[in-house]
Design an enzyme around this catalytic site. Structure first.
Site, mmCIF file in Angstrom:
data_model
loop_
_atom_site.group_PDB
_atom_site.id
_atom_site.type_symbol
_atom_site.label_atom_id
_atom_site.label_comp_id
_atom_site.label_asym_id
_atom_site.label_seq_id
_atom_site.Cartn_x
_atom_site.Cartn_y
_atom_site.Cartn_z
ATOM 1 N N GLU A 10 0.837 -1.201 0.000
ATOM 2 C CA GLU A 10 0.000 0.000 0.000
ATOM 3 C C GLU A 10 0.870 1.249 0.000
ATOM 4 O O GLU A 10 2.078 1.167 0.258
ATOM 5 C CB GLU A 10 -0.945 0.003 1.200
ATOM 6 C CG GLU A 10 -0.258 -0.134 2.534
ATOM 7 C CD GLU A 10 -1.266 -0.301 3.671
ATOM 8 O OE1 GLU A 10 -1.946 0.668 3.986
ATOM 9 O OE2 GLU A 10 -1.336 -1.406 4.220
ATOM 10 N N LYS A 16 2.696 4.604 1.210
ATOM 11 C CA LYS A 16 3.146 5.095 2.521
ATOM 12 C C LYS A 16 2.738 6.564 2.581
ATOM 13 O O LYS A 16 3.347 7.424 1.929
ATOM 14 C CB LYS A 16 4.658 4.936 2.640
ATOM 15 C CG LYS A 16 5.183 5.252 4.013
ATOM 16 C CD LYS A 16 6.606 4.751 4.163
ATOM 17 C CE LYS A 16 7.088 4.867 5.593
ATOM 18 N NZ LYS A 16 7.071 6.232 6.099
ATOM 19 N N ASP A 74 2.284 10.313 3.679
ATOM 20 C CA ASP A 74 3.233 11.210 4.334
ATOM 21 C C ASP A 74 2.485 12.075 5.348
ATOM 22 O O ASP A 74 2.124 13.212 5.079
ATOM 23 C CB ASP A 74 3.903 12.081 3.262
ATOM 24 C CG ASP A 74 5.162 12.727 3.784
ATOM 25 O OD1 ASP A 74 5.558 12.433 4.922
ATOM 26 O OD2 ASP A 74 5.739 13.546 3.057
ATOM 27 N N TYR A 134 -3.767 1.276 8.894
ATOM 28 C CA TYR A 134 -2.890 0.337 8.201
ATOM 29 C C TYR A 134 -2.404 -0.843 9.036
ATOM 30 O O TYR A 134 -1.667 -1.688 8.559
ATOM 31 C CB TYR A 134 -1.693 1.044 7.554
ATOM 32 C CG TYR A 134 -0.756 1.790 8.481
ATOM 33 C CD1 TYR A 134 0.015 1.133 9.430
ATOM 34 C CD2 TYR A 134 -0.621 3.158 8.369
ATOM 35 C CE1 TYR A 134 0.881 1.820 10.253
ATOM 36 C CE2 TYR A 134 0.251 3.864 9.186
ATOM 37 C CZ TYR A 134 1.004 3.184 10.125
ATOM 38 O OH TYR A 134 1.854 3.864 10.939
ATOM 39 N N LYS A 186 11.200 3.586 -0.808
ATOM 40 C CA LYS A 186 11.120 5.056 -0.739
ATOM 41 C C LYS A 186 11.180 5.669 -2.123
ATOM 42 O O LYS A 186 11.987 5.242 -2.955
ATOM 43 C CB LYS A 186 12.307 5.593 0.079
ATOM 44 C CG LYS A 186 12.136 5.382 1.559
ATOM 45 C CD LYS A 186 11.146 6.382 2.091
ATOM 46 C CE LYS A 186 11.348 6.602 3.565
ATOM 47 N NZ LYS A 186 11.019 7.867 4.049
ATOM 48 N N CYS A 211 5.583 47.890 -16.399
ATOM 49 C CA CYS A 211 5.533 46.531 -16.942
ATOM 50 C C CYS A 211 6.857 46.181 -17.619
ATOM 51 O O CYS A 211 7.329 46.938 -18.477
ATOM 52 C CB CYS A 211 4.372 46.430 -17.920
ATOM 53 S SG CYS A 211 4.348 44.880 -18.827
ATOM 54 N N CYS A 248 -0.422 44.899 -14.874
ATOM 55 C CA CYS A 248 0.037 45.809 -15.919
ATOM 56 C C CYS A 248 -1.212 46.467 -16.482
ATOM 57 O O CYS A 248 -2.192 45.785 -16.795
ATOM 58 C CB CYS A 248 0.754 45.011 -17.000
ATOM 59 S SG CYS A 248 0.816 45.856 -18.581
HETATM 60 N N1 5U1 Z 1 0.716 2.127 4.882
HETATM 61 C C1 5U1 Z 1 1.520 1.876 5.938
HETATM 62 N N2 5U1 Z 1 2.288 2.812 6.477
HETATM 63 N N3 5U1 Z 1 2.936 2.185 7.488
HETATM 64 C C2 5U1 Z 1 3.842 2.704 8.363
HETATM 65 N N4 5U1 Z 1 1.651 0.713 6.562
HETATM 66 C C3 5U1 Z 1 2.541 0.891 7.553
HETATM 67 N N5 5U1 Z 1 3.019 0.042 8.482
HETATM 68 C C4 5U1 Z 1 3.912 0.510 9.367
HETATM 69 C C5 5U1 Z 1 4.331 1.856 9.329
HETATM 70 C C6 5U1 Z 1 5.320 2.376 10.304
HETATM 71 O O1 5U1 Z 1 4.418 -0.280 10.335
HETATM 72 C C7 5U1 Z 1 4.023 -1.669 10.411
HETATM 73 C C8 5U1 Z 1 4.698 -2.480 9.354
HETATM 74 C C9 5U1 Z 1 4.451 -2.126 11.763
#
Ligand code: 5U1
Length: 686
Positions: free
Chosen positions: A125, A127, A129, A240, A329, A423, A441
């Site tokens: 999935e 990550k 931010d 998640y 990353k 201008c 302008c």
């Molecule tokens: N999508 C996602 N982000 N994330 C961050 N899954 C996920 N799992 C994490 C972290 C730190 O940690 C588990 C694998 C423990």
């Protein structure tokens, strides 16, 4: 239960159901106005009967009295960080390592072709931010929300987290299944990019502090001691991980655990996917990277987890990272560089915009040498000066921005940036209108820059769509004074064109032909092409539909203009002013005198064959572009939307149709292919 209690429970249930449909299923069930009406009704009843307010009522998401401090809370299960890989080599090494470790545990996975590791399943999935948080539910009720902190101890921000509508205050119980006595859910709090841009734009208008990026905005919003402030911030939560669960958790895979969270009311990533082996992981990471700019939120990579929960448990942890997961990353969206110069560009409507010229730098895979500075207020807010070292950000399809100056690296004797008084293109006076951040302008169409931009807009794809009339050619036409207004385009002679740089007689003839073809247009395109301030493609289409004829639009009053969808007082004023400026009326007459025409629409909107229907287009088509299909369907009265919901009347699926087709099929929305669309369009021609 009394009748009143039943009514309150029913209102809460309807509002929670809507939130679930909206946030988790991405399939809203109520119009916003109806949601607001039910919400107010609940608020009023609760105000009269405060003793009946429950802690999980949707009204309790508005925040409560400010705290003096956040309590420090230890995590019962530490919040780990993730290892990183940055390229195919790193990814391969990760897969090899888990294969080896599983083999050492006597758990080698043998693929179909006899190769070890090939069939190992991973759940992948994006990550997000944002900020990781942990939520604790006791008997289905949210009792605690904690930041990650140092992974062992975080800050208790329960009141703040309760204000997020995508965090269930109580778990949904599907099919009356018992809820776990204890559930700890981990996930990310983040701010979608468009909400972040809108919030910063508001802050700029109010002369308040802006946030550097959505992550900082989310962090600042969660760190408020006054949860009523958090409640006003557009934050979202995506789950998640299940960190703890009290009862025997019958599921065997991470994917199934995510499905259980979804059923309990959590939003999970719509991009979650189970893949097999290294090749599956690599494709997932590549595909996600390709759509990174189009996602509605910032991501900094992909998270890859072994899907089998038993294998996860057997592999365990190393230092503070799980052995069974890693993150791939992506390149950073922020980089450091130097501001070399500032150029002042003049736009179509005369706005003079400062543009930063930067020492070129790679940002998220693209070389960036320019960044917008918005306006002089932004320059003042950033306190940026010539020669400064700056942090720039490029995310999504937004123009790169300077987000911060690295003051520690400021050279001595730097000069400040000032707006020129005349201008830079035509030397006309530059002025700032009352109450506006922008300087303009005053040269109007006398200014070649404004003229060029007006003609570029006129010739653009969604306006007159003149093939072969590119930006460089327009620059030449204006610089050589061959074209002063759009109508002049239609007066060009082949000899004039053939004399221009990079123009042979053949291309000159082709251009004249394209100009001839462009004369047949639609009223909507014509209105859009005029470049009236704040009148984009959609508003132009609404105006064309409402007025049907140019003459009626020209004579429309402000009141009539306000009747049109999407037209508010400011836009109405711009349209009215445009058609009351004699110079513009001459331009219109001149254009029509060149033979520009469109089919007269006498049909009232209610009588069009597809009125009231919502269509969605997906996949690629052979014989027409999506824009062309959209235009044709709209001409038949249909509304063309970007996403499929239960209310979609028809999906047109071209080649390689993806998730929209799957969704339409699961919702029972009728689907047609390109051939059927062409037949339908043909049946309505003439
Ligand atoms: N999508 C996602 N982000 N994330 C961050 N899954 C996920 N799992 C994490 C972290 C730190 O940690 C588990 C694998 C423990």
């Amino acid at each position: 239960m009394t009748q009143l209690q039943t009514q309150l429970a029913d209102l809460r249930q309807q509002l929670n159901e809507h939130s679930y449909r909206y946030y988790v299923l991405d399939d809203p069930s109520l119009p916003d106005a109806e949601y607001d009406r039910l919400f107010r009704q609940l608020q009023e009843l609760e105000a009269k009967h405060p003793e009946l307010v429950t802690s999980d009522s949707p009204t309790q998401r508005v925040g409560s009295t400010p705290l003096s401090d956040f309590p420090s809370i230890s995590h019962q299960v530490p919040m780990l960080s993730l290892g990183n890989v940055f390229d195919a080599e790193g990814l391969q090494a990760f897969v090899k390592r888990v294969e080896r470790e599983l083999a050492d545990l006597g758990r080698a996975v043998i693929g179909e072709e006899g190769k070890e590791g090939e069939q190992l399943e991973f759940c992948c999935e994006p990550k997000l931010d944002g900020l990781a948080v942990s939520l604790l539910y006791q008997n289905g009720q949210l009792i605690q929300g904690v930041t990650r902190g140092d992974g062992q101890t975080g800050e208790g921000i329960t009141e703040n987290l309760k204000t997020l509508r995508s965090i269930p205050l109580s778990l949904r119980s599907a099919d009356n299944q018992p809820l776990p006595e204890l559930l700890e859910v981990r996930g990310e709090v983040y701010m979608p990019r468009s909400a972040f841009e809108a919030m910063n734009e508001q802050a700029r208008l109010a002369d308040e502090k802006t946030f550097a990026n959505p992550r900082n905005a989310a962090a600042g919003s969660l760190r408020q001691l006054d949860s009523r402030i958090t409640a006003t911030r557009p934050l979202e939560f995506t789950a998640y991980q299940v960190a703890q669960i009290s009862q025997d958790f019958a599921v065997k895979t991470h994917e199934k655990a995510m499905q259980a969270l979804k059923n309990w009311g959590f939003k999970i990533s719509p991009d979650l996917k189970v893949v097999k082996g290294y090749t599956g992981l690599q494709s997932f990471c590549d595909e996600l990277a390709a759509k990174r700019d189009q996602l509605p939120y910032d991501i900094d990579g992909a998270v890859l987890k072994i899907n089998d929960l038993r294998l996860q448990a057997e592999l365990g942890f190393r230092a503070r990272e799980p052995r069974w997961a890693t993150s791939f990353k992506y390149p950073a969206q922020e980089e450091i560089t130097r501001l070399l110069d500032v150029e002042f560009q003049v736009g179509r409507t005369g706005v003079v915009t400062p543009v930063a010229r930067l020492a070129p730098v790679q940002v998220a895979g693209v070389t960036v040498a320019n960044a917008t500075l918005h306006n002089m207020d932004e320059i003042a807010r950033l306190e940026v000066r010539f020669g400064d070292t700056v942090i720039i950000r490029r995310a999504g399809d937004v123009i790169p921005q300077i987000v911060r100056v690295v003051l520690e690296q400021r050279p001595t004797n730097t000069q400040s940036i000032i707006m020129p008084t005349s201008c830079p293109i035509c030397d006309s006076h530059v002025e700032r209108a009352e109450g506006e951040a922008a300087y303009r302008c005053t040269g109007g169409l006398y200014c070649p820059a404004q003229r060029k931009e007006a003609i570029k807009h006129f010739a653009s794809r969604k306006a007159f769509d003149i093939e072969g009339l590119g930006v460089k050619l327009i620059d030449q036409l204006v610089d050589n004074e061959l074209v002063k207004s759009p109508a002049d385009l239609y007066k060009l002679k082949v000899e004039q064109l053939a004399n221009l740089e990079r123009m042979a007689e053949k291309s000159a003839n082709n251009l004249l032909e394209a100009l001839e073809v462009s004369k047949k247009t639609t009223l909507a395109r014509f209105i859009y092409a005029l470049g009236i301030r704040e009148v984009g493609e959609a508003t132009a289409a609404n105006l064309a539909r409402y007025f049907g004829q140019l003459e009626t639009l020209k004579q429309a009053s402000i009141e009539q203009l306000l009747e049109v969808d999407d037209v508010g007082p400011i836009v109405a004023q711009h349209i009215y002013a445009f058609f009351n400026e004699p110079h513009n009326l001459t331009t219109l007459d001149d254009l029509l005198a060149q033979g520009i025409h469109w089919p007269e629409t006498q049909v009232r909107r209610e009588d069009l064959p597809l009125t009231g229907q919502t269509w969605v287009l997906t996949g690629s088509m052979q014989s027409l572009t999506r824009d062309q299909a959209k235009e044709k369907l709209e001409a038949l009265g249909a509304k063309v939307a970007g996403s499929v919901s239960k209310k979609t009347s028809q999906l047109v699926a071209g080649e390689a149709a993806g998730s929209k087709l799957t969704r339409a099929e699961s919702l029972g929305v009728p689907v047609m292919d390109e051939q059927q669309l062409l037949e339908l369009l043909a049946s309505h021609t003439n």
